[in-house]
Design a protein around this motif. Structure first.
Motif, PDB file in Angstrom:
ATOM      1  N   ALA A  28     176.292  26.160  24.918  1.00 54.03           N
ATOM      2  CA  ALA A  28     175.467  28.066  24.864  1.00 54.03           C
ATOM      3  C   ALA A  28     176.611  28.794  25.302  1.00 54.03           C
ATOM      4  O   ALA A  28     176.528  29.602  24.872  1.00 54.03           O
ATOM      5  N   ALA A  29     177.492  28.447  26.926  1.00 53.11           N
ATOM      6  CA  ALA A  29     178.257  29.953  27.251  1.00 53.11           C
ATOM      7  C   ALA A  29     179.073  29.700  26.403  1.00 53.11           C
ATOM      8  O   ALA A  29     179.442  30.953  25.721  1.00 53.11           O
ATOM      9  N   VAL A  30     179.736  28.565  25.936  1.00 51.74           N
ATOM     10  CA  VAL A  30     181.016  28.808  24.891  1.00 51.74           C
ATOM     11  C   VAL A  30     180.755  29.041  23.569  1.00 51.74           C
ATOM     12  O   VAL A  30     181.212  30.300  23.028  1.00 51.74           O
ATOM     13  N   PRO A  62     176.983  34.963  31.959  1.00 54.09           N
ATOM     14  CA  PRO A  62     177.109  34.481  32.845  1.00 54.09           C
ATOM     15  C   PRO A  62     176.600  33.782  33.732  1.00 54.09           C
ATOM     16  O   PRO A  62     177.014  32.048  34.171  1.00 54.09           O
ATOM     17  N   TRP A  63     174.895  33.389  33.240  1.00 56.51           N
ATOM     18  CA  TRP A  63     173.760  32.333  34.244  1.00 56.51           C
ATOM     19  C   TRP A  63     174.424  30.765  32.881  1.00 56.51           C
ATOM     20  O   TRP A  63     174.491  29.943  34.043  1.00 56.51           O
ATOM     21  N   PHE A  64     174.460  30.994  31.854  1.00 58.28           N
ATOM     22  CA  PHE A  64     174.944  29.744  31.167  1.00 58.28           C
ATOM     23  C   PHE A  64     175.910  28.682  31.598  1.00 58.28           C
ATOM     24  O   PHE A  64     176.031  27.656  32.034  1.00 58.28           O
ATOM     25  N   ALA A  65     177.459  29.704  31.970  1.00 60.45           N
ATOM     26  CA  ALA A  65     178.428  29.358  32.841  1.00 60.45           C
ATOM     27  C   ALA A  65     178.261  29.130  33.638  1.00 60.45           C
ATOM     28  O   ALA A  65     178.615  27.783  34.237  1.00 60.45           O
ATOM     29  N   VAL A  66     177.674  29.857  34.646  1.00 64.07           N
ATOM     30  CA  VAL A  66     177.153  29.001  35.757  1.00 64.07           C
ATOM     31  C   VAL A  66     176.153  27.975  36.478  1.00 64.07           C
ATOM     32  O   VAL A  66     176.710  27.368  36.972  1.00 64.07           O
TER      33      VAL A  66
END
Lengths: 250, 58
Positions: A218-220, A24-28
């Protein structure tokens, strides 16, 4: 240096837990950074004195091309780790990162062509930078195809790792192509190690976009890897209970 | 702000088509890269739910 984190990576369950917390942190961060970078680069950065506003393509082209190359280095590192330590997670990382890298290379090539038309007067030339980037795309295709063509997971992992490691020779060729050969392509405009070749108000939005695209990657990557871990570990108890929890079953 | 009006921003000094198509393609690919894994995950969980139901009814 403390290496326990590295050994823990050998445990898919540990990776699954920790990546769930990071994702979630990478996505945000990706959404915020890319949003700010886009508005900044497109609307607030000053136009280039030679290229005018078409230079704004740089804010998507360069971060994506950066990522396309870093992602390939990641494949080679994952391949080496997989070959040396037989870490299952290394093959998962390699297989999951390859399609993202291929997409990023594709965007770098397409946005480069679109930028080339108003700047050089042509969509494509067979010069060193462009050709070596095209080879990078084919290397990604090769790794993806190899990973899918071999039914035995261990053999596929080994073959992909070797191809990733051999292909990494292309990365310095891409990087130095603009210095070694006469090229239409301009030399590096974005660098962290030297004084940037562009003024601060052009360079800062680029930095934001580069950080944003890495967070996006990183998120994907974690998203894909978590699914692949769940798939491969589906017979283990922790994965079974995780799947049941995700399904909302009692 | 380096543009004085919204129309000027859209025009990008006669390079609007190039700039916006580059960003359009870029964003479309980013969306594909997010949607793909999310859909794959949903598909996988649906398959697993079906498999679990089959096993329970046996």
């Amino acid at each position: 240096m403390n290496w326990t984190w590295f050994h823990k990576l050998g445990s898919p369950k540990w990776f699954y837990e920790i990546s769930g917390r990071w994702l979630p942190w990478f996505a945000v961060a990706a959404v915020l950074l890319l949003g700010v970078g886009l508005v900044w680069g497109l609307a607030f950065a000053p136009p280039d004195y030679q290229q005018g506003n078409s230079f704004r393509i740089i804010y998507i082209h360069v971060p994506v091309a950066f990522l396309a190359q870093s992602c390939y280095v990641l494949l080679a590192v994952a391949g080496a780790i997989g070959l040396v330590w037989r870490m299952k997670l290394a093959d998962i990382a390699l297989q999951c990162a390859a399609p993202i890298g291929a997409w990023m290379t594709f965007v770098a090539l397409v946005t480069g062509a679109i930028w080339g038309k108003p700047t050089w007067g042509t969509w494509w030339v067979w010069d060193a930078r462009l050709t070596s980037m095209l080879i990078l795309l084919f290397l990604y295709f090769g790794i993806i195809a190899l990973g899918q063509a071999i039914a035995n997971r261990d053999s596929a992992a080994k073959a992909c790792a070797v191809l990733a490691i051999v292909g990494v020779v292309n990365i310095p060729i891409i990087k130095y192509s603009v210095e070694w050969w006469n090229s239409l392509h301009q030399p590096a405009t974005f660098t962290l190690t030297e004084k940037p070749a562009m003024p601060m108000e052009m360079w800062l939005p680029m930095l934001v976009m580069v950080l944003g695209i890495y967070c996006f990657f990183a998120a994907v990557l974690l998203l894909r890897m978590r699914l692949e871990v769940l798939r491969r570990e589906a017979r283990s108890n922790w994965a079974k209970s995780e799947i049941k929890a995700l399904l909302g079953a009692p | 702000m380096s543009f004085s009006s919204f129309a000027e921003f859209v025009a990008m000094g006669n390079h609007g088509l190039y700039v916006w198509s580059a960003y359009g393609i870029g964003l479309a690919v980013l969306v594909i890269n997010v949607a793909g894994p999310l859909l794959a995950r949903r598909r996988y969980l649906r398959e697993e739910a079906r498999r679990l139901r089959r096993e329970e009814s046996k």
